[in-house]
Design a protein around this motif. Structure first.
Motif, PDB file in Angstrom:
ATOM      1  N   THR A  66      -0.505 -13.988  -1.747  1.00  0.00           N
ATOM      2  CA  THR A  66      -1.397 -13.522  -3.166  1.00  0.00           C
ATOM      3  C   THR A  66      -2.234 -12.099  -3.079  1.00  0.00           C
ATOM      4  OG1 THR A  66      -1.966 -14.956  -3.671  1.00  0.00           O
ATOM      5  CG2 THR A  66      -0.269 -14.570  -4.956  1.00  0.00           C
ATOM      6  N   SER A  67      -3.325 -12.715  -1.479  1.00  0.00           N
ATOM      7  CA  SER A  67      -3.691 -11.807  -1.061  1.00  0.00           C
ATOM      8  C   SER A  67      -3.197 -10.685  -1.068  1.00  0.00           C
ATOM      9  CB  SER A  67      -5.123 -12.579   0.077  1.00  0.00           C
ATOM     10  OG  SER A  67      -5.433 -13.981  -0.434  1.00  0.00           O
ATOM     11  N   TRP A  69      -0.866  -9.332  -1.277  1.00  0.00           N
ATOM     12  CA  TRP A  69       0.166  -8.048  -2.355  1.00  0.00           C
ATOM     13  C   TRP A  69      -0.857  -7.399  -2.872  1.00  0.00           C
ATOM     14  CZ3 TRP A  69       2.641 -12.799  -5.728  1.00  0.00           C
ATOM     15  CH2 TRP A  69       4.131 -12.721  -5.621  1.00  0.00           C
ATOM     16  N   MET A  70      -2.491  -7.315  -2.852  1.00  0.00           N
ATOM     17  CA  MET A  70      -3.100  -6.939  -3.426  1.00  0.00           C
ATOM     18  C   MET A  70      -3.416  -5.269  -2.720  1.00  0.00           C
ATOM     19  SD  MET A  70      -6.717  -9.434  -4.739  1.00  0.00           S
ATOM     20  CE  MET A  70      -6.735  -9.591  -3.253  1.00  0.00           C
ATOM     21  N   GLY A  71      -2.719  -5.666  -1.927  1.00  0.00           N
ATOM     22  CA  GLY A  71      -3.002  -4.126  -1.404  1.00  0.00           C
ATOM     23  C   GLY A  71      -2.289  -3.210  -1.498  1.00  0.00           C
ATOM     24  N   ALA A  72      -0.462  -4.144  -1.663  1.00  0.00           N
ATOM     25  CA  ALA A  72       0.871  -3.553  -1.986  1.00  0.00           C
ATOM     26  C   ALA A  72       0.436  -2.867  -2.843  1.00  0.00           C
ATOM     27  CB  ALA A  72       2.244  -4.636  -1.766  1.00  0.00           C
ATOM     28  N   TRP A  73       0.027  -3.433  -4.289  1.00  0.00           N
ATOM     29  CA  TRP A  73       0.391  -3.705  -5.509  1.00  0.00           C
ATOM     30  C   TRP A  73      -1.228  -3.382  -6.565  1.00  0.00           C
ATOM     31  CZ3 TRP A  73       3.217  -8.374  -7.014  1.00  0.00           C
ATOM     32  CH2 TRP A  73       4.585  -8.594  -6.818  1.00  0.00           C
ATOM     33  N   GLY A  74      -2.124  -3.509  -6.544  1.00  0.00           N
ATOM     34  CA  GLY A  74      -3.262  -2.884  -6.417  1.00  0.00           C
ATOM     35  C   GLY A  74      -4.319  -4.932  -6.926  1.00  0.00           C
ATOM     36  N   MET A  75      -5.602  -5.206  -6.773  1.00  0.00           N
ATOM     37  CA  MET A  75      -6.060  -5.968  -7.017  1.00  0.00           C
ATOM     38  C   MET A  75      -5.826  -6.289  -8.393  1.00  0.00           C
ATOM     39  SD  MET A  75      -9.593  -5.900  -4.408  1.00  0.00           S
ATOM     40  CE  MET A  75     -10.121  -4.504  -5.065  1.00  0.00           C
ATOM     41  N   ALA A 110       0.264 -23.912 -11.061  1.00  0.00           N
ATOM     42  CA  ALA A 110      -0.793 -23.319 -11.409  1.00  0.00           C
ATOM     43  C   ALA A 110      -1.081 -23.340  -9.730  1.00  0.00           C
ATOM     44  CB  ALA A 110      -1.107 -24.469 -11.693  1.00  0.00           C
ATOM     45  N   GLY A 111      -0.907 -24.094  -8.547  1.00  0.00           N
ATOM     46  CA  GLY A 111      -1.815 -23.801  -7.463  1.00  0.00           C
ATOM     47  C   GLY A 111      -1.104 -22.597  -6.547  1.00  0.00           C
ATOM     48  N   LEU A 112       0.234 -21.890  -6.839  1.00  0.00           N
ATOM     49  CA  LEU A 112       0.892 -21.102  -6.730  1.00  0.00           C
ATOM     50  C   LEU A 112       0.207 -20.012  -6.710  1.00  0.00           C
ATOM     51  CD1 LEU A 112       4.284 -22.224  -6.791  1.00  0.00           C
ATOM     52  CD2 LEU A 112       3.507 -22.067  -4.738  1.00  0.00           C
ATOM     53  N   SER A 113       0.122 -19.806  -7.998  1.00  0.00           N
ATOM     54  CA  SER A 113      -0.279 -18.397  -8.912  1.00  0.00           C
ATOM     55  C   SER A 113      -2.474 -18.894  -9.331  1.00  0.00           C
ATOM     56  CB  SER A 113       0.152 -18.888 -10.546  1.00  0.00           C
ATOM     57  OG  SER A 113      -0.493 -19.712 -10.742  1.00  0.00           O
ATOM     58  N   THR A 114      -3.336 -19.078  -8.753  1.00  0.00           N
ATOM     59  CA  THR A 114      -4.721 -19.347  -8.322  1.00  0.00           C
ATOM     60  C   THR A 114      -5.226 -17.827  -8.385  1.00  0.00           C
ATOM     61  OG1 THR A 114      -4.123 -21.459  -7.696  1.00  0.00           O
ATOM     62  CG2 THR A 114      -6.309 -20.236  -7.011  1.00  0.00           C
ATOM     63  N   PRO A 115      -5.867 -17.240  -9.086  1.00  0.00           N
ATOM     64  CA  PRO A 115      -5.717 -15.885  -8.927  1.00  0.00           C
ATOM     65  C   PRO A 115      -6.598 -15.857  -7.609  1.00  0.00           C
ATOM     66  CG  PRO A 115      -6.657 -15.925 -11.102  1.00  0.00           C
ATOM     67  CD  PRO A 115      -5.986 -17.914 -10.472  1.00  0.00           C
ATOM     68  N   PRO A 116      -6.854 -14.682  -6.279  1.00  0.00           N
ATOM     69  CA  PRO A 116      -6.962 -14.430  -5.025  1.00  0.00           C
ATOM     70  C   PRO A 116      -8.458 -13.932  -5.507  1.00  0.00           C
ATOM     71  CG  PRO A 116      -5.380 -12.659  -5.524  1.00  0.00           C
ATOM     72  CD  PRO A 116      -5.060 -13.933  -6.618  1.00  0.00           C
ATOM     73  N   VAL A 117      -9.334 -15.121  -5.998  1.00  0.00           N
ATOM     74  CA  VAL A 117     -10.530 -13.861  -6.238  1.00  0.00           C
ATOM     75  C   VAL A 117     -11.642 -14.215  -5.069  1.00  0.00           C
ATOM     76  CG1 VAL A 117     -12.539 -13.797  -8.464  1.00  0.00           C
ATOM     77  CG2 VAL A 117     -10.660 -14.390  -8.726  1.00  0.00           C
ATOM     78  N   PHE A 328      -8.661 -13.010   4.593  1.00  0.00           N
ATOM     79  CA  PHE A 328      -9.637 -14.600   4.106  1.00  0.00           C
ATOM     80  C   PHE A 328      -8.563 -15.045   3.201  1.00  0.00           C
ATOM     81  CE2 PHE A 328     -13.115 -10.678   3.766  1.00  0.00           C
ATOM     82  CZ  PHE A 328     -14.259 -12.346   4.558  1.00  0.00           C
ATOM     83  N   GLY A 329      -7.003 -14.819   2.712  1.00  0.00           N
ATOM     84  CA  GLY A 329      -6.527 -15.636   2.358  1.00  0.00           C
ATOM     85  C   GLY A 329      -5.804 -16.928   3.888  1.00  0.00           C
ATOM     86  N   TRP A 330      -6.188 -15.967   4.518  1.00  0.00           N
ATOM     87  CA  TRP A 330      -5.547 -17.328   5.491  1.00  0.00           C
ATOM     88  C   TRP A 330      -6.406 -18.623   5.710  1.00  0.00           C
ATOM     89  CZ3 TRP A 330      -0.905 -18.194   6.863  1.00  0.00           C
ATOM     90  CH2 TRP A 330       0.059 -17.779   7.099  1.00  0.00           C
ATOM     91  N   ALA A 331      -7.752 -17.609   5.643  1.00  0.00           N
ATOM     92  CA  ALA A 331      -8.904 -18.139   6.265  1.00  0.00           C
ATOM     93  C   ALA A 331      -9.156 -19.619   5.133  1.00  0.00           C
ATOM     94  CB  ALA A 331     -10.116 -17.411   6.268  1.00  0.00           C
ATOM     95  N   GLY A 332      -9.080 -19.128   3.494  1.00  0.00           N
ATOM     96  CA  GLY A 332      -8.840 -19.896   2.063  1.00  0.00           C
ATOM     97  C   GLY A 332      -7.888 -21.176   3.102  1.00  0.00           C
TER      98      GLY A 332
END
Length: 402
Positions: A66-67, A69-75, A110-117, A328-332
Motif C-alpha cells: 500500500t505504501s 501504491w501511493m506513488g502510482a495512485w496518489g496518497m 483490517a490488517g491488510l487495509s490499515t492506512p499507510p499513514v 518506510f513500508g518495509w521498515a514498518g
C-alpha cells in the motif's frame, strides 16, 4: 526546546504532526480492543490470539504494497480506499455475530487495509522543512508517538471493560474516521506528489541502510514487545502497576527523543542508542521490585525514540524520493514482525522460568540490535555534514496547488 518551538512554527509541521498522531491513535487501541472483544464473544484467549495473529499478518504483508501504491495512485486515493475498507472491517468485527473463522477473516482484512499513514507522513516531512531541521523533526515524531502508547491502551481498556467491547471497537472506528479525514484533507497531501518508482517492487529493501532499518526495527520493537509481556506477567492484569510501569517506559522514550533529537546522526549513533536500551533492559533482570523495574525501564526508554529517529533518518537519506514510501513500508513490516516475535519468545520464556525470562528476551533482542549496529557501522550513512533529505529523482516531481 527552543529549537522544537521553531520547528513547530514552520508552516504545515504542527498540523501534520497532530493530524498523523490522531490518525494513528487507533493503532494503539485496535489490537487490545479486538483481543477483549473476541475473548468475550468466544470465551477463549486462544481464539483471540489467532484473530490478532491474522490482523498482524495482514498488516505486515500489506505495508510495503500500500505504501508503494501511493506513488502510482496518489496518497489521498490510497489512504481513502484503505481507510474505508479498514473501518468497514472493524465495524463488522464489532457488530456481526461471527464464528472464529469469520473473526479471523475480518481481522485479516483490517490488517491488510490499515492506512499507510506512517509511510505517508514520513515521506512528506522532507518537503516541509529544510535539511537542518529534518533530523530534529524525525526525533520529535518518534518521541510524540509515545503519546499513543501511553494513552490509547488505557482508553480502550476503560471503554471495553466499563461500557462494552462492542462500544470499544466502535470508538476505534470513529477515531479512524475522524483522524483519517483530518490527515487526508491536510493541504500538504495535495502539494506533495510521490513520483512512480521505476524500480521493481522490493528492490529498495536491498539497499544496505533500508535493510539495516528493517532489521534493527525488528530487534528494537521485539525488545519493547517482550518488555510489555514481561511487565504484564510481573504485575498482572488487574491492578494499575503494569500500566504505570509501561507508561514510565514510554515517558523515558519521550524524554530521550526530545533531549537528544538535535544531535547530528553519525555512523555510531545507532550503536550508542541501542547500548542505552540494552543496558537498561539488562538491569531489569536484577529485581522484580516495581521501583527497580520502573527505574531501569526509564533508563532503557531514553534510547528508544532516539534509536527510531536514526532508523527514519537513514531510510530517508538513502533512497530516492519516489522510493521513500515503500522503504518506510518495509521498515514498518520489520517492526510488526518484531513485535510478534518479541511477544512469542517472551511468552515461552515466562512459561519456562517466570517473568524474568521476558526481560531476558528483551535484553537479548536489544543486545542483538547493538551488535548489528556495531558490526554494520560502515553501512550507516554519515549525516553529520550532509543533507539527510531523500536523493533526487531523475525526473521532475509534479507539484499541484492545495
Amino acid at each position: 526546546m527552543a529549537g522544537y518551538r521553531d520547528l513547530l512554527r514552520t508552516p504545515g509541521v504542527a498540523r501534520m504532526i497532530a493530524a498523523q498522531l490522531v490518525a494513528r491513535f487507533p493503532n494503539g487501541m485496535t489490537s487490545l480492543g479486538i483481543l477483549l472483544h473476541v475473548e468475550q464473544q468466544t470465551g477463549s484467549y486462544g481464539a483471540a490470539g489467532l484473530v490478532l495473529a491474522a490482523a498482524s499478518v495482514g498488516q505486515a504483508a500489506a505495508g510495503p504494497v500500500t505504501s508503494r501504491w501511493m506513488g502510482a495512485w496518489g496518497m489521498r486515493r490510497v489512504l481513502t480506499l484503505t481507510l474505508t475498507v479498514c473501518v468497514a472491517a472493524v465495524l463488522c468485527l464489532a457488530l456481526l455475530p461471527l464464528t472464529l473463522p469469520g473473526y479471523m477473516a475480518f481481522a485479516l482484512l483490517a490488517g491488510l487495509s490499515t492506512p499507510p499513514v506512517q509511510a505517508a507522513v514520513r515521506t512528506i516531512y522532507p518537503k516541509l522543512v529544510n535539511s537542518s531541521q529534518l533530523t530534529p523533526l524525525f526525533s520529535l515524531d518518534a518521541s510524540l508517538q509515545e503519546i499513543i502508547w501511553i494513552i490509547a491502551p488505557v482508553v480502550i481498556t476503560v471503554v471495553s471493560t466499563q461500557v462494552g467491547t462492542t462500544q470499544g471497537l466502535l470508538l476505534v472506528a470513529a477515531i479512524m474516521v475522524g483522524g483519517g479525514i483530518w490527515f487526508i484533507s491536510a493541504p500538504e497531501l495535495g502539494r506533495v506528489r510521490i513520483p512512480r518508482s521505476r524500480r521493481a517492487f522490493g528492490r529498495v529493501v536491498l539497499k544496505p541502510p533500508v535493510m539495516l532499518a528493517t532489521i534493527l526495527g525488528f530487534l528494537l520493537i521485539g525488545a519493547c514487545s517482550a518488555v510489555e509481556v514481561g511487565v504484564v506477567a510481573t504485575f498482572g492484569h488487574g491492578g494499575l502497576e503494569a500500566g504505570l510501569v509501561l507508561a514510565v517506559f514510554s515517558i523515558g522514550s519521550l524524554a530521550g527523543g526530545l533531549t537528544f533529537g538535535h544531535i547530528p546522526i553519525g555512523p555510531w549513533a545507532m550503536a550508542r542508542r541501542m547500548l542505552i536500551v540494552t543496558v537498561g533492559l539488562g538491569l531489569t533482570m536484577v529485581s522484580l521490585n516495581i521501583f527497580w523495574i520502573g527505574g531501569t525501564l526509564l533508563l532503557a526508554g531514553i534510547g528508544v525514540a532516539p534509536a527510531l529517529a536514526v532508523l527514519f533518518a537513514i531510510t530517508t537519506a538513502s533512497v530516492k524520493f519516489s522510493e521513500t514510501a515503500e522503504a518506510f513500508g518495509w521498515a514498518g513490516t520489520g517492526q510488526l514482525i518484531g513485535a510478534a516475535a518479541g511477544s512469542a519468545v517472551a511468552g515461552i520464556l515466562i512459561d519456562l522460568g517466570g517473568p524474568t525470562g521476558a526481560y531476558a528476551a528483551a535484553a537479548l533482542f536489544a543486545g542483538a540490535g547493538f551488535l548489528v549496529a556495531v558490526a554494520c557501522v560502515k553501512a550507516f550513512p554519515d549525516l553529520r555534514h550532509r543533507d539527510p533529505s531523500p536523493l533526487p529523482d531523475t525526473e521532475a516531481v509534479p507539484v499541484t496547488p492545495a
